[in-house]
Design a protein around this motif. Structure first.
Motif, PDB file in Angstrom:
ATOM      1  N   TRP A 124      -8.014   4.634  -5.138  1.00  0.00           N
ATOM      2  CA  TRP A 124      -7.212   3.573  -4.523  1.00  0.00           C
ATOM      3  C   TRP A 124      -7.100   2.354  -5.431  1.00  0.00           C
ATOM      4  O   TRP A 124      -5.991   1.884  -5.720  1.00  0.00           O
ATOM      5  CB  TRP A 124      -7.829   3.214  -3.163  1.00  0.00           C
ATOM      6  CG  TRP A 124      -7.252   1.992  -2.514  1.00  0.00           C
ATOM      7  CD1 TRP A 124      -5.946   1.586  -2.526  1.00  0.00           C
ATOM      8  CD2 TRP A 124      -7.968   1.012  -1.744  1.00  0.00           C
ATOM      9  NE1 TRP A 124      -5.812   0.410  -1.814  1.00  0.00           N
ATOM     10  CE2 TRP A 124      -7.040   0.045  -1.325  1.00  0.00           C
ATOM     11  CE3 TRP A 124      -9.321   0.876  -1.366  1.00  0.00           C
ATOM     12  CZ2 TRP A 124      -7.406  -1.067  -0.545  1.00  0.00           C
ATOM     13  CZ3 TRP A 124      -9.682  -0.208  -0.580  1.00  0.00           C
ATOM     14  CH2 TRP A 124      -8.726  -1.170  -0.180  1.00  0.00           C
ATOM     15  N   ARG A 161      -2.969   7.714  -3.841  1.00  0.00           N
ATOM     16  CA  ARG A 161      -2.872   8.117  -2.437  1.00  0.00           C
ATOM     17  C   ARG A 161      -4.066   8.960  -1.997  1.00  0.00           C
ATOM     18  O   ARG A 161      -4.577   8.805  -0.896  1.00  0.00           O
ATOM     19  CB  ARG A 161      -1.566   8.872  -2.188  1.00  0.00           C
ATOM     20  CG  ARG A 161      -0.348   7.961  -2.268  1.00  0.00           C
ATOM     21  CD  ARG A 161       0.937   8.740  -2.153  1.00  0.00           C
ATOM     22  NE  ARG A 161       1.182   9.266  -0.831  1.00  0.00           N
ATOM     23  CZ  ARG A 161       1.892   8.637   0.105  1.00  0.00           C
ATOM     24  NH1 ARG A 161       2.420   7.464  -0.153  1.00  0.00           N
ATOM     25  NH2 ARG A 161       2.069   9.188   1.287  1.00  0.00           N
ATOM     26  N   TYR A 164      -6.963   6.521  -1.481  1.00  0.00           N
ATOM     27  CA  TYR A 164      -6.792   5.748  -0.252  1.00  0.00           C
ATOM     28  C   TYR A 164      -7.052   6.635   0.965  1.00  0.00           C
ATOM     29  O   TYR A 164      -7.662   6.209   1.947  1.00  0.00           O
ATOM     30  CB  TYR A 164      -5.378   5.166  -0.203  1.00  0.00           C
ATOM     31  CG  TYR A 164      -5.140   4.226   0.953  1.00  0.00           C
ATOM     32  CD1 TYR A 164      -5.609   2.921   0.906  1.00  0.00           C
ATOM     33  CD2 TYR A 164      -4.447   4.657   2.081  1.00  0.00           C
ATOM     34  CE1 TYR A 164      -5.383   2.046   1.970  1.00  0.00           C
ATOM     35  CE2 TYR A 164      -4.218   3.792   3.150  1.00  0.00           C
ATOM     36  CZ  TYR A 164      -4.685   2.487   3.089  1.00  0.00           C
ATOM     37  OH  TYR A 164      -4.457   1.629   4.140  1.00  0.00           O
ATOM     38  N   MET A 168      -9.480   6.078   4.062  1.00  0.00           N
ATOM     39  CA  MET A 168      -8.939   6.073   5.417  1.00  0.00           C
ATOM     40  C   MET A 168      -9.756   7.002   6.322  1.00  0.00           C
ATOM     41  O   MET A 168     -10.147   6.623   7.429  1.00  0.00           O
ATOM     42  CB  MET A 168      -7.470   6.510   5.372  1.00  0.00           C
ATOM     43  CG  MET A 168      -6.740   6.441   6.686  1.00  0.00           C
ATOM     44  SD  MET A 168      -5.014   6.965   6.504  1.00  0.00           S
ATOM     45  CE  MET A 168      -5.182   8.742   6.714  1.00  0.00           C
ATOM     46  N   LYS A 232      -3.079  -5.912   2.200  1.00  0.00           N
ATOM     47  CA  LYS A 232      -2.498  -5.195   3.335  1.00  0.00           C
ATOM     48  C   LYS A 232      -3.123  -3.796   3.467  1.00  0.00           C
ATOM     49  O   LYS A 232      -3.458  -3.346   4.565  1.00  0.00           O
ATOM     50  CB  LYS A 232      -0.983  -5.082   3.099  1.00  0.00           C
ATOM     51  CG  LYS A 232      -0.243  -4.268   4.119  1.00  0.00           C
ATOM     52  CD  LYS A 232       0.147  -5.163   5.257  1.00  0.00           C
ATOM     53  CE  LYS A 232       0.838  -4.364   6.339  1.00  0.00           C
ATOM     54  NZ  LYS A 232       1.178  -5.227   7.459  1.00  0.00           N
ATOM     55  N   GLN A 233      -3.266  -3.150   2.341  1.00  0.00           N
ATOM     56  CA  GLN A 233      -3.805  -1.784   2.356  1.00  0.00           C
ATOM     57  C   GLN A 233      -5.219  -1.759   2.929  1.00  0.00           C
ATOM     58  O   GLN A 233      -5.572  -0.853   3.681  1.00  0.00           O
ATOM     59  CB  GLN A 233      -3.777  -1.200   0.937  1.00  0.00           C
ATOM     60  CG  GLN A 233      -2.352  -0.973   0.430  1.00  0.00           C
ATOM     61  CD  GLN A 233      -2.276  -0.753  -1.065  1.00  0.00           C
ATOM     62  OE1 GLN A 233      -3.275  -0.838  -1.782  1.00  0.00           O
ATOM     63  NE2 GLN A 233      -1.081  -0.470  -1.565  1.00  0.00           N
ATOM     64  N   VAL A 236      -5.082  -2.433   6.892  1.00  0.00           N
ATOM     65  CA  VAL A 236      -4.566  -1.344   7.721  1.00  0.00           C
ATOM     66  C   VAL A 236      -5.655  -0.353   8.115  1.00  0.00           C
ATOM     67  O   VAL A 236      -5.639   0.203   9.210  1.00  0.00           O
ATOM     68  CB  VAL A 236      -3.413  -0.616   6.973  1.00  0.00           C
ATOM     69  CG1 VAL A 236      -3.076   0.720   7.622  1.00  0.00           C
ATOM     70  CG2 VAL A 236      -2.181  -1.494   6.938  1.00  0.00           C
TER      71      VAL A 236
END
Ligand SMILES: [Fe+2]
Ligand SMILES: [Fe+2]
Lengths: 312, 90
Positions: A124, A161, A164, A168, A232-233, A236
């Motif tokens: 990320w 991605r 990240y 997540m 922001k990432q 979230v």
């Protein structure tokens, strides 16, 4: 300035790319070799912290992803070494400069990857920061470098991605898993910001690099872009960026952020990061262990020179 | 005479792109012929000529061993990772 140099600068100013057979100032050539090889070394040394987790990835799927990503990074190293070689330097010289310490690589790779969450944070943040830099370098003035950046950027999209995605999923897990993700962010955030290099005012190579359009955006501009997109990432998925000074600045339309520890940066660059010796020694060892492959290739070449298979 | 493949860089910064072939006696001659045959309307800024015999090419029939293994690796593509809409531009 000589007439050649004036013409050269005019071409650069007109946004025309420099190609390998063009005349170029010796300093331009040296500057490029330094930057491209440092970039190549970073791709290759960067395989180590992630390689550390191949055998310990939590699922076969994650393991396949990690292998694919690391394979890509090796490929990026090859694109970049080849681009550097168009400037008339050999692979041996480039590797030698890495081993002697004359050439550098991104200081971020001198930090250890301690937990699985670090694979998330690296993809990320570290790949994320690299992408911000590489997108701007797609417009660098040296043709072969610019073209390899285009290729690399295309391949990088999945790296960030997947990282990240790891973060997540951890943030959707147990408290322990969430804490692991936050800890990885805490450790990698500041070193990621350092990846963009010193502040513009203190950056020794910057002015000439910008004039020659080797660099297209300043260290501070790129760093700001990375910070703005990361906030922001993090939000979230419920992660907290470890910077109490981080705050949206309405007037600037950017996030303000805290002081970067430049002493730490200097220490790590100089060789005193947590893993500098280990990274370099590992590269030297595997390079030496691979000597038989290079010998075999040379022997094969010599043999075929003696008995050509095709008429010339 | 030998067959040569011609590659032209249309603009500085772009890759040389295969444009066609021609017959010539020597590489130097091939370069001159390429200029006459393929660049009469300022098609480019740089020409490469390569003897066709020197090109090592994969074959359609080798497709499986070259490309097949990629079909079961969708995770090499960015779209494989489903992320929240707000950050999906990553
Ligand atoms: Fe890479
Ligand atoms: Fe990457």
């Amino acid at each position: 300035m000589s007439e050649e140099e004036i013409l050269f600068q005019q071409r650069i100013d007109a946004e025309l790319k420099v190609e390998p057979k063009d005349w170029m100032p010796e300093k331009y050539r040296q500057n490029l070799i330094r930057q491209i090889s440092q970039h190549a070394h970073s791709e290759v040394i960067g395989m180590q912290p992630e390689g550390n987790w191949i055998t310990r990835a939590p699922t076969l799927h994650r393991k396949s992803i990690l292998l694919a990503k690391i394979q890509d990074e090796g490929g990026h190293g090859l694109y970049l070494y080849s681009a550097a070689e168009t400037l008339g330097i050999s692979r041996e010289e480039l590797v030698q400069a890495l081993h002697s310490g004359a050439a550098k690589y991104a200081s971020i790779f001198n930090y250890p990857a301690l937990t699985w969450a670090d694979m998330g944070a690296i993809g990320w943040l570290v790949d994320g920061a690299a992408i911000v830099n590489q997108i701007s370098l797609q417009r660098t003035s040296y043709g072969p470098y610019a073209r390899s950046m285009v290729r690399i950027c295309k391949e990088e999209s999945f790296h960030q991605r997947q990282g990240y995605h790891i973060m997540m999923v951890l943030m959707q897990g147990s408290q322990e898993q969430q804490a692991m993700a936050q800890d990885a962010l805490d450790r990698f955030w500041w070193p990621s910001l350092m990846m963009f290099g010193p502040h513009d005012a203190e950056s020794a190579n910057s002015t000439q690099s910008m004039k020659w359009k080797i660099k297209r955006k300043s260290n501070d501009e790129l760093r700001q872009k990375f910070i703005d997109q990361s906030v922001k990432q993090a939000e979230v998925i419920g992660l907290k960026i470890p910077d109490p000074a981080l705050k949206w600045n309405k007037a600037r339309e950017h996030y303000d952020f805290g002081k970067i520890d430049w002493d730490e940066f200097a220490r790590v660059i100089k060789g005193d990061g947590p893993c500098n010796r280990q990274r370099l020694q590992h590269h030297i060892r595997t390079h030496n262990e691979g000597a038989w492959v290079r010998d075999a290739v040379a022997a094969y070449e010599a043999k075929h020179k003696k008995q050509p298979t095709r008429a010339a | 005479m030998k067959l040569y493949e011609v590659f032209i860089r249309s603009r500085r910064g772009l890759d040389h792109k295969h444009t066609g072939s021609l017959l010539a006696d020597s590489p130097e001659q091939a370069l001159e012929y390429a200029r006459d045959i393929y660049t009469r309307r300022s098609e480019g800024v740089s020409i490469w000529v390569v003897s066709s015999a020197d090109i090592i090419a994969s074959q359609e029939t080798d497709c499986e061993s070259f490309y097949d293994p990629h079909d079961d690796k969708p995770y090499r593509h960015a779209a494989h990772y489903q992320l929240p809409d707000e950050v999906n531009s990553m």
